[in-house]
Every structure is written in structure tokens, then in C-alpha cells.
Design a protein around this motif. Structure first.
Motif, PDB file in Angstrom:
ATOM      1  N   TRP A  46      22.689  68.421 115.956  1.00 48.04           N
ATOM      2  CA  TRP A  46      23.453  67.259 115.344  1.00 48.04           C
ATOM      3  C   TRP A  46      24.659  67.073 116.429  1.00 48.04           C
ATOM      4  O   TRP A  46      25.400  66.258 116.323  1.00 48.04           O
ATOM      5  N   GLY A  47      24.723  67.737 117.621  1.00 48.16           N
ATOM      6  CA  GLY A  47      25.962  67.441 118.446  1.00 48.16           C
ATOM      7  C   GLY A  47      27.255  67.811 118.092  1.00 48.16           C
ATOM      8  O   GLY A  47      28.271  67.400 118.609  1.00 48.16           O
ATOM      9  N   ARG A  48      27.230  68.754 117.047  1.00 48.51           N
ATOM     10  CA  ARG A  48      28.397  69.247 116.455  1.00 48.51           C
ATOM     11  C   ARG A  48      28.402  70.736 116.265  1.00 48.51           C
ATOM     12  O   ARG A  48      27.489  71.379 116.372  1.00 48.51           O
ATOM     13  N   ASP A  49      29.659  71.364 115.905  1.00 47.82           N
ATOM     14  CA  ASP A  49      29.527  72.824 115.894  1.00 47.82           C
ATOM     15  C   ASP A  49      29.844  73.014 114.425  1.00 47.82           C
ATOM     16  O   ASP A  49      30.569  72.042 113.601  1.00 47.82           O
ATOM     17  N   LEU A  50      29.377  74.199 113.892  1.00 49.63           N
ATOM     18  CA  LEU A  50      29.475  74.417 112.465  1.00 49.63           C
ATOM     19  C   LEU A  50      31.031  74.443 111.765  1.00 49.63           C
ATOM     20  O   LEU A  50      31.360  73.932 110.778  1.00 49.63           O
ATOM     21  N   ASP A  51      31.862  74.849 112.435  1.00 41.73           N
ATOM     22  CA  ASP A  51      33.441  74.982 111.914  1.00 41.73           C
ATOM     23  C   ASP A  51      33.626  73.266 111.741  1.00 41.73           C
ATOM     24  O   ASP A  51      34.309  73.292 110.705  1.00 41.73           O
ATOM     25  N   THR A  52      33.515  72.615 112.708  1.00 39.45           N
ATOM     26  CA  THR A  52      33.739  71.197 112.558  1.00 39.45           C
ATOM     27  C   THR A  52      33.073  70.489 111.301  1.00 39.45           C
ATOM     28  O   THR A  52      33.692  69.981 110.307  1.00 39.45           O
ATOM     29  N   LEU A  53      31.844  70.763 111.095  1.00 37.09           N
ATOM     30  CA  LEU A  53      31.175  70.240 109.883  1.00 37.09           C
ATOM     31  C   LEU A  53      31.475  70.780 108.675  1.00 37.09           C
ATOM     32  O   LEU A  53      31.556  70.157 107.697  1.00 37.09           O
ATOM     33  N   MET A  54      31.942  72.231 108.716  1.00 33.81           N
ATOM     34  CA  MET A  54      32.427  72.787 107.557  1.00 33.81           C
ATOM     35  C   MET A  54      33.786  72.363 106.958  1.00 33.81           C
ATOM     36  O   MET A  54      34.198  72.580 105.907  1.00 33.81           O
ATOM     37  N   ALA A  55      34.652  71.924 108.114  1.00 32.03           N
ATOM     38  CA  ALA A  55      36.035  71.547 107.782  1.00 32.03           C
ATOM     39  C   ALA A  55      36.322  70.496 106.959  1.00 32.03           C
ATOM     40  O   ALA A  55      37.339  70.672 106.112  1.00 32.03           O
ATOM     41  N   ARG A  56      35.512  69.790 106.749  1.00 25.45           N
ATOM     42  CA  ARG A  56      35.378  68.458 105.753  1.00 25.45           C
ATOM     43  C   ARG A  56      34.197  67.979 105.526  1.00 25.45           C
ATOM     44  O   ARG A  56      33.227  68.004 106.412  1.00 25.45           O
ATOM     45  N   ILE A  57      33.854  67.029 104.550  1.00 23.90           N
ATOM     46  CA  ILE A  57      32.527  66.456 104.367  1.00 23.90           C
ATOM     47  C   ILE A  57      32.228  65.362 105.533  1.00 23.90           C
ATOM     48  O   ILE A  57      32.830  64.639 105.822  1.00 23.90           O
ATOM     49  N   HIS A  58      31.034  65.613 106.037  1.00 29.24           N
ATOM     50  CA  HIS A  58      30.499  64.552 106.965  1.00 29.24           C
ATOM     51  C   HIS A  58      29.294  63.903 106.332  1.00 29.24           C
ATOM     52  O   HIS A  58      28.522  64.282 105.744  1.00 29.24           O
ATOM     53  N   GLY A  59      29.064  62.614 107.233  1.00 25.28           N
ATOM     54  CA  GLY A  59      28.049  61.792 106.791  1.00 25.28           C
ATOM     55  C   GLY A  59      27.673  61.060 108.164  1.00 25.28           C
ATOM     56  O   GLY A  59      28.400  61.073 109.089  1.00 25.28           O
ATOM     57  N   ARG A  60      26.376  60.731 108.118  1.00 22.09           N
ATOM     58  CA  ARG A  60      25.978  60.080 109.312  1.00 22.09           C
ATOM     59  C   ARG A  60      24.760  58.820 108.799  1.00 22.09           C
ATOM     60  O   ARG A  60      24.087  59.153 108.146  1.00 22.09           O
ATOM     61  N   LEU A  61      25.241  57.807 109.440  1.00 22.70           N
ATOM     62  CA  LEU A  61      24.617  56.589 109.299  1.00 22.70           C
ATOM     63  C   LEU A  61      23.294  56.413 110.080  1.00 22.70           C
ATOM     64  O   LEU A  61      23.059  57.276 111.178  1.00 22.70           O
ATOM     65  N   PRO A  62      22.404  55.601 109.590  1.00 15.49           N
ATOM     66  CA  PRO A  62      21.166  55.804 110.251  1.00 15.49           C
ATOM     67  C   PRO A  62      21.256  55.177 111.825  1.00 15.49           C
ATOM     68  O   PRO A  62      20.329  55.580 112.747  1.00 15.49           O
ATOM     69  N   ASP A  63      22.145  54.494 112.036  1.00 15.16           N
ATOM     70  CA  ASP A  63      22.505  54.208 113.598  1.00 15.16           C
ATOM     71  C   ASP A  63      22.970  55.428 114.439  1.00 15.16           C
ATOM     72  O   ASP A  63      23.479  55.034 115.606  1.00 15.16           O
ATOM     73  N   GLY A  64      23.358  56.425 113.680  1.00 18.39           N
ATOM     74  CA  GLY A  64      23.813  57.683 114.323  1.00 18.39           C
ATOM     75  C   GLY A  64      25.398  57.861 114.484  1.00 18.39           C
ATOM     76  O   GLY A  64      26.026  58.741 114.872  1.00 18.39           O
ATOM     77  N   THR A  65      26.183  56.904 113.574  1.00 21.97           N
ATOM     78  CA  THR A  65      27.647  56.841 113.444  1.00 21.97           C
ATOM     79  C   THR A  65      27.950  58.009 112.404  1.00 21.97           C
ATOM     80  O   THR A  65      27.370  57.908 111.621  1.00 21.97           O
ATOM     81  N   TRP A  66      28.893  58.815 112.843  1.00 20.19           N
ATOM     82  CA  TRP A  66      29.438  59.895 112.056  1.00 20.19           C
ATOM     83  C   TRP A  66      30.615  59.217 111.179  1.00 20.19           C
ATOM     84  O   TRP A  66      31.472  58.608 111.723  1.00 20.19           O
ATOM     85  N   ILE A  67      30.586  59.523 109.770  1.00 23.12           N
ATOM     86  CA  ILE A  67      31.961  59.402 108.906  1.00 23.12           C
ATOM     87  C   ILE A  67      32.195  60.659 108.388  1.00 23.12           C
ATOM     88  O   ILE A  67      31.557  61.436 108.374  1.00 23.12           O
ATOM     89  N   GLU A  68      33.465  60.814 107.919  1.00 17.72           N
ATOM     90  CA  GLU A  68      34.197  62.140 107.365  1.00 17.72           C
ATOM     91  C   GLU A  68      34.952  61.873 106.376  1.00 17.72           C
ATOM     92  O   GLU A  68      35.293  60.397 105.934  1.00 17.72           O
ATOM     93  N   GLY A  69      35.233  62.674 105.288  1.00 19.03           N
ATOM     94  CA  GLY A  69      36.023  62.538 104.253  1.00 19.03           C
ATOM     95  C   GLY A  69      35.879  61.307 103.602  1.00 19.03           C
ATOM     96  O   GLY A  69      34.595  61.349 102.991  1.00 19.03           O
ATOM     97  N   VAL A  70      36.616  60.813 102.804  1.00 17.99           N
ATOM     98  CA  VAL A  70      36.480  59.806 101.872  1.00 17.99           C
ATOM     99  C   VAL A  70      35.357  58.592 102.002  1.00 17.99           C
ATOM    100  O   VAL A  70      34.683  58.205 101.287  1.00 17.99           O
ATOM    101  N   GLU A  71      35.323  58.281 103.178  1.00 22.56           N
ATOM    102  CA  GLU A  71      34.291  57.538 103.855  1.00 22.56           C
ATOM    103  C   GLU A  71      32.849  58.034 103.271  1.00 22.56           C
ATOM    104  O   GLU A  71      32.183  57.163 102.868  1.00 22.56           O
ATOM    105  N   VAL A  72      32.794  59.026 103.295  1.00 23.00           N
ATOM    106  CA  VAL A  72      31.321  59.340 102.826  1.00 23.00           C
ATOM    107  C   VAL A  72      31.062  59.091 101.269  1.00 23.00           C
ATOM    108  O   VAL A  72      29.979  58.941 101.110  1.00 23.00           O
ATOM    109  N   PHE A  73      32.081  59.441 100.585  1.00 18.57           N
ATOM    110  CA  PHE A  73      31.966  58.940  99.276  1.00 18.57           C
ATOM    111  C   PHE A  73      31.915  57.454  98.745  1.00 18.57           C
ATOM    112  O   PHE A  73      31.177  57.190  97.940  1.00 18.57           O
ATOM    113  N   ARG A  74      32.587  56.853  99.793  1.00 25.53           N
ATOM    114  CA  ARG A  74      32.206  55.369  99.676  1.00 25.53           C
ATOM    115  C   ARG A  74      30.980  54.796  99.781  1.00 25.53           C
ATOM    116  O   ARG A  74      30.444  53.789  99.215  1.00 25.53           O
TER     117      ARG A  74
END
Length: 74
Positions: A46-74
Motif C-alpha cells: 500500500w506504499g505505507r509502513d505499519l507504524d504509520t498505519l497503526m498510529a491512527r485510523i486510515h482510509g483509502r478512496l477508490p481513486d487512491g486518495t488516503w484519508i486519516e482520522g475523523v475523515e474516515v468516519f465521515r
């Protein structure tokens, strides 16, 4: 098709509870859930490291855009 892919720590009881809640709301199956603690999960794929992904919740949109934190829950 899914609208967001959510990455979560399946080894974390609080995270599992939050994901169970999200799954219950996802009646149209628009969220794909990916467990970071699964033995076959490879963060490099996914082009990320595990520590980064574990630090806070992450989401990925179908176009490949990454979102983090509260944005994931919206």
C-alpha cells in the motif's frame, strides 16, 4: 463496489468494537475493511509502513486518495 477502504488494528479490542459498529451501519456494503494485524497484511503493498498505519485510523478512496482520522468516519 466499495466507496472507502478502512484499515484497522484487529488486535485492538477498541478498534474491533468501532469496526463492528461501522459494519452494522454499512448496510449497502460500501466499506471494505482491512485488518492490519492479519498475518498476510503487507503495508508495503500500500506504499505505507505499519507504524504509520497503526498510529491512527486510515482510509483509502477508490481513486487512491488516503484519508486519516475523523475523515474516515465521515
Amino acid at each position: 463496489t466499495w466507496e472507502v477502504q478502512v484499515f484497522f488494528d484487529g488486535a485492538c479490542p477498541l478498534c474491533r468494537r468501532e469496526i463492528a459498529w461501522l459494519r452494522s451501519l454499512d448496510r449497502r456494503k460500501r466499506i471494505e475493511f482491512t485488518d492490519l494485524s492479519a498475518p498476510d497484511f503487507d503495508p508495503a503493498a500500500w506504499g505505507r509502513d505499519l507504524d504509520t498505519l497503526m498510529a491512527r485510523i486510515h482510509g483509502r478512496l477508490p481513486d487512491g486518495t488516503w484519508i486519516e482520522g475523523v475523515e474516515v468516519f465521515r
